[in-house]
Write an enzyme that holds these catalytic residues in place. Structure first.
Site, short mmCIF file in Angstrom:
data_model
loop_
_atom_site.label_atom_id
_atom_site.label_comp_id
_atom_site.label_asym_id
_atom_site.label_seq_id
_atom_site.Cartn_x
_atom_site.Cartn_y
_atom_site.Cartn_z
N LEU A 61 0.81 -1.22 0.00
CA LEU A 61 0.00 0.00 0.00
C LEU A 61 0.84 1.27 0.00
CD1 LEU A 61 -2.86 -1.02 2.46
CD2 LEU A 61 -2.72 -1.29 -0.02
N HIS A 63 2.85 4.22 -1.72
CA HIS A 63 2.80 4.90 -3.01
C HIS A 63 4.16 4.83 -3.71
CE1 HIS A 63 -0.71 6.76 -1.06
NE2 HIS A 63 -1.16 6.96 -2.28
N ASP A 114 24.13 -9.85 6.33
CA ASP A 114 24.42 -10.95 5.40
C ASP A 114 25.91 -11.11 5.16
OD1 ASP A 114 23.81 -12.99 3.46
OD2 ASP A 114 24.24 -11.48 1.92
#
Length: 322
Positions: A61, A63, A114
């Site tokens: 949701l 933009h 990572d």
């Protein structure tokens, strides 16, 4: 998604921050750029750029925004064996860029994780938050946890310039309100917004739509030392809408750009803004601005004008142009 079609396009900026915590040995390998997978901080900065640009793909949701600036930086904090990550994002849009900043900071932190986990699996990510955001109707918002002096010096968050100790007055022009047919909401709202900016609002007045008496009152306020007078009402096309004519009686100089700014920016809310005769003039050094009469237009008008009022008053009083 939220409907932002009626919001104005404004300059937006947000900065997010978070930290990766590691052991002393792993921290040393990060900052000395000795990790097996390469330079983790450089890769984290690249990942942060990608994360910010792809925020709308990660959050359904959110933009999608055309971002105009992204800066990601990793700052080692030796005393905590932590890497502090900042992501700054800016653009011109109808909605803010805080999610893009948070996505960028998060992507950078995950990349640090990572690349470091082969030498130290016991890592932790924490403290991810929005540091501040700028733009839109609410202007500057700072996280309640605050900012360090170094952060404030680096990012220089910019709020609307205050009108501390500015002498101001508000005048509502309305035949019906002056007859008591309805309660004026625009004048008190203007006064409230001016006080929020720090102005001293000594007069909040209500007058009928009569250009002659208004011109006399404006001249009197200027002689009394008022630095700013905001009028609301009488700027439309109706037969009794004569506020601009009153300003013409007493104006020493016109400031056409303020009326043009109001109409241009307000047209993002409604095309009817182009029918407004909003205007600004100087009476000696007193700045007088005439706005429409509705409370909604007044609120939008103050959102538009607030960023320039302090500088306009400084210039009118003989200050510099920058």
């Amino acid at each position: 998604m939220a409907d932002v079609r009626r919001k104005r396009v404004t300059a937006r900026r947000a900065v997010a921050v978070g930290e990766l915590s590691a052991s002393a040995a792993a921290f040393a390998q990060i900052v000395e750029r000795r990790l097996p997978k390469g330079d983790a901080m450089v890769m984290a900065e690249i990942a942060g750029l990608q994360g910010a640009k792809n925020a709308a793909q990660l959050m359904p949701l959110c933009h999608p925004l055309p971002l105009e600036y992204i800066d990601v930086r990793c700052e080692p904090i030796a005393e905590r064996h932590a890497i502090r990550v900042y992501c700054e994002v800016a653009t011109f849009a109808r909605t803010g860029v805080e999610m893009e900043a948070l996505a960028g900071a998060s992507a950078a932190l995950l990349t640090l994780y990572d690349l470091t986990k082969p030498v130290e699996p016991a890592l932790s990510i924490g403290g991810v938050r929005l540091l501040f955001k700028e733009g839109g109707k609410k202007g500057l918002w700072l996280h309640p946890d605050g900012m360090s002096d170094a952060e404030r010096d680096h990012y220089k968050p910019r709020g609307v310039a205050k009108l501390d100790n500015v002498s101001a007055a508000v005048i509502t022009l309305s035949d019906r309100a002056s007859r008591g047919e309805y309660s004026d909401a625009s004048g008190p709202l203007l006064a409230e917004r001016l006080r929020e900016l720090g102005a001293n609002v000594s007069d909040v007045e209500l007058h009928p739509d009569e250009p002659g008496p208004l011109a006399e009152r404006l001249r009197a306020l200027a002689e009394q030392g008022a630095q700013l007078v905001l009028c609301t009402g009488g700027t439309g096309l109706g037969p009794r809408d004569r506020t601009p004519e009153a300003l013409a009686i007493v104006a020493d100089r016109y400031i056409d750009g303020i009326g043009e700014l109001f109409r241009s920016e307000s047209s993002q809310h409604t095309p009817l803004a182009w029918l407004s005769r909003a205007q600004a003039v100087l009476i000696d050094t007193t700045l007088v601005i005439a706005l429409p009469g509705s409370a909604k237009a007044v609120a939008q008008g103050m959102d538009i004008l607030a960023p320039i009022l302090a500088h306009a008053l400084s210039m009118a009083a003989g200050g510099g142009h920058a």
